[in-house]
Motif scaffolding. Structure first.
Motif, PDB file in Angstrom:
ATOM      1  N   GLY A  74       0.817  -1.210   0.000  1.00 28.21           N
ATOM      2  CA  GLY A  74       0.000   0.000   0.000  1.00 28.21           C
ATOM      3  C   GLY A  74       0.846   1.253   0.000  1.00 28.21           C
ATOM      4  N   TYR A  75       1.893   1.277   0.831  1.00 27.08           N
ATOM      5  CA  TYR A  75       2.797   2.425   0.875  1.00 27.08           C
ATOM      6  C   TYR A  75       3.497   2.587  -0.470  1.00 27.08           C
ATOM      7  N   LEU A  76       3.914   1.474  -1.042  1.00 29.04           N
ATOM      8  CA  LEU A  76       4.607   1.495  -2.323  1.00 29.04           C
ATOM      9  C   LEU A  76       3.714   2.087  -3.416  1.00 29.04           C
ATOM     10  N   MET A  77       2.454   1.658  -3.456  1.00 27.20           N
ATOM     11  CA  MET A  77       1.538   2.144  -4.486  1.00 27.20           C
ATOM     12  C   MET A  77       1.218   3.626  -4.293  1.00 27.20           C
ATOM     13  N   LEU A  78       1.016   4.031  -3.048  1.00 28.99           N
ATOM     14  CA  LEU A  78       0.709   5.434  -2.769  1.00 28.99           C
ATOM     15  C   LEU A  78       1.862   6.338  -3.186  1.00 28.99           C
ATOM     16  N   THR A  79       3.077   5.964  -2.805  1.00 29.32           N
ATOM     17  CA  THR A  79       4.225   6.801  -3.143  1.00 29.32           C
ATOM     18  C   THR A  79       4.547   6.733  -4.640  1.00 29.32           C
ATOM     19  N   ALA A  80       4.236   5.602  -5.281  1.00 28.40           N
ATOM     20  CA  ALA A  80       4.422   5.518  -6.731  1.00 28.40           C
ATOM     21  C   ALA A  80       3.504   6.510  -7.440  1.00 28.40           C
ATOM     22  N   LEU A  81       2.271   6.632  -6.945  1.00 23.36           N
ATOM     23  CA  LEU A  81       1.351   7.619  -7.512  1.00 23.36           C
ATOM     24  C   LEU A  81       1.893   9.034  -7.325  1.00 23.36           C
TER      25      LEU A  81
ATOM     26  N   GLY B 163      12.991   1.073  -8.558  1.00 23.11           N
ATOM     27  CA  GLY B 163      13.231   0.484  -7.241  1.00 23.11           C
ATOM     28  C   GLY B 163      11.986  -0.152  -6.669  1.00 23.11           C
ATOM     29  N   ARG B 164      10.852   0.486  -6.842  1.00 23.83           N
ATOM     30  CA  ARG B 164       9.587  -0.071  -6.354  1.00 23.83           C
ATOM     31  C   ARG B 164       9.227  -1.354  -7.091  1.00 23.83           C
ATOM     32  N   PHE B 165       9.473  -1.379  -8.383  1.00 30.97           N
ATOM     33  CA  PHE B 165       9.190  -2.584  -9.165  1.00 30.97           C
ATOM     34  C   PHE B 165      10.033  -3.760  -8.659  1.00 30.97           C
ATOM     35  N   ARG B 166      11.296  -3.502  -8.367  1.00 30.54           N
ATOM     36  CA  ARG B 166      12.170  -4.564  -7.859  1.00 30.54           C
ATOM     37  C   ARG B 166      11.721  -5.052  -6.484  1.00 30.54           C
TER      38      ARG B 166
ATOM     39  N   THR C 282       9.368  -9.222  -3.102  1.00 31.22           N
ATOM     40  CA  THR C 282       8.311  -9.646  -2.178  1.00 31.22           C
ATOM     41  C   THR C 282       7.598 -10.886  -2.704  1.00 31.22           C
ATOM     42  N   VAL C 283       7.295 -10.893  -3.984  1.00 29.19           N
ATOM     43  CA  VAL C 283       6.648 -12.061  -4.594  1.00 29.19           C
ATOM     44  C   VAL C 283       7.577 -13.271  -4.543  1.00 29.19           C
ATOM     45  N   ALA C 284       8.861 -13.066  -4.801  1.00 28.47           N
ATOM     46  CA  ALA C 284       9.820 -14.174  -4.774  1.00 28.47           C
ATOM     47  C   ALA C 284       9.897 -14.788  -3.379  1.00 28.47           C
TER      48      ALA C 284
ATOM     49  N   LEU D  58      15.267  -3.706   3.668  1.00 29.82           N
ATOM     50  CA  LEU D  58      14.919  -2.688   2.676  1.00 29.82           C
ATOM     51  C   LEU D  58      14.642  -1.316   3.304  1.00 29.82           C
ATOM     52  N   LEU D  59      14.534  -1.248   4.618  1.00 29.03           N
ATOM     53  CA  LEU D  59      14.240   0.035   5.272  1.00 29.03           C
ATOM     54  C   LEU D  59      15.273   1.116   4.947  1.00 29.03           C
ATOM     55  N   PRO D  60      16.586   0.791   4.909  1.00 33.16           N
ATOM     56  CA  PRO D  60      17.552   1.832   4.528  1.00 33.16           C
ATOM     57  C   PRO D  60      17.366   2.342   3.100  1.00 33.16           C
ATOM     58  N   TRP D  61      16.682   1.580   2.258  1.00 34.44           N
ATOM     59  CA  TRP D  61      16.364   2.074   0.916  1.00 34.44           C
ATOM     60  C   TRP D  61      15.180   3.027   0.969  1.00 34.44           C
TER      61      TRP D  61
END
Length: 323
Positions: A27-34, A52-55, A60-62, A86-89
């Motif tokens: 959810g955070y990823l999608m919101l910030t991507a928008l 970076g979000r795509f990776r 996550t899926v892997a 991933l938090l430091p990213w």
């Protein structure tokens, strides 16, 4: 052999979908991507942010697939650990978004002056310069991620039925703070004092630096005993990952306060009282090393209480204790 069995025994009722905390991250990823899409022409590194979000989605899926193939405690721990790593990213990513907004440090420094009659972050390290005290402060600050790992691993090995909800609370807290940092562009003393001029700050003058930090990310030299081991640890971490962002409220204080609540909830006196000294050092260290204003610490305490209470309530709905 017992530890091997504990880690790799196949779970009777493996989780089929994403974990609750993984849904929060998505959810955070999608919101910030928008947000990146809507600010694409103003952002400095929009392509890198989206890639970076795509990776992260692929990773996550892997990890979900690995767990589905071998649904045991170890692969569940790996899923959580990957998100923690991933938090430091995600942290400097908040700077890429909030650098578009006007800086607000002059308001926070002025309120600090009104509340305390001075700038504690400017005076604290000047008042106490002893190398031992400096090292204790930097030890407290450097203990941030080790404390998170310690509490997480305690729940994993000794309160496994509460591990999932514990990590939901810890990781969700991070992303709540990250959202605040995006929309509240405050850099903290280490950046603002340099931009505004230390002489101005010492005389109670707090100029508006507008969009200065959109193109500048140089901090003041970190105060303290520069030859100390823990000083160097903190300096190295700042050199690689620090950005002019994330000052109010202090997530270091907020997250470690939440860790204290979780340590108390664990019913382990050894855990609670064992990490208490580092927690106290952390609260002082954020001001001593000029990472935060004193009001950021207060904001960290208040926000931690609110976040912990809300997330504990949500846990009862979406992260029931695994029997």
């Amino acid at each position: 052999m017992n530890i091997i069995k504990f880690l790799f025994e196949i779970e009777r009722k493996p989780r089929k979908g994403l974990l609750a905390v993984e849904w929060v991250i998505v959810g955070y990823l999608m919101l910030t991507a928008l947000m990146v899409f809507f600010t694409f022409t103003k952002a400095v590194n929009p392509e890198a942010m989206l890639w970076g979000r795509f990776r992260i989605v692929l990773l996550t899926v892997a990890m979900w697939l690995v767990y589905r193939l071998i649904p045991c405690r170890f692969t569940l721990l790996c899923r959580i650990t990957v998100q923690m790593l991933l938090l430091p990213w995600w942290y400097p990513d908040t700077y890429e978004l909030n650098r578009i907004l006007p800086n607000l440090d002059h308001h926070f420094a002025a309120y600090e002056q009104w509340l305390f009659g001075c700038q504690p972050a400017l005076l604290f390290s000047q008042a106490i310069q002893h190398p031992v005290f400096s090292e204790l402060m930097h030890l407290g600050y450097a203990s941030y991620f080790p404390l998170i790992a310690l509490v997480a691993l305690f729940y994993f090995f000794f309160r496994y039925n509460e591990f999932n909800r514990t990590m939901f609370i810890i990781l969700t807290s991070f992303f709540i703070y990250y959202l605040v940092f995006i929309f509240l562009p405050v850099t903290g003393p280490q950046y603002y004092y340099l931009a505004a001029g230390v002489d101005n700050i010492a005389h109670g003058v707090f100029p508006n630096v507008h969009d200065f930090f959109a193109t500048h990310d140089k901090p003041l030299p970190m105060p303290g005993y520069s030859d100390g081991f823990f000083y160097q640890c903190v300096a190295s971490a700042h050199a690689t990952g620090e950005r002019p962002t994330a000052a109010f409220p202090s997530s270091h204080v907020g997250i470690t306060t939440i860790l204290m609540f979780l340590a108390w909830r664990s019913r382990s006196r050894l855990l609670f009282w064992g990490i208490m000294p580092l927690y106290v050092l952390m609260c002082f260290a954020t001001v001593y090393i000029q990472a935060h204003y004193a009001i950021d610490v207060i904001g960290g305490w208040v926000s931690a209480v609110v976040i912990y209470v809300v997330l504990q309530f949500l846990c009862g709905k979406i992260c029931p204790i695994k029997k």
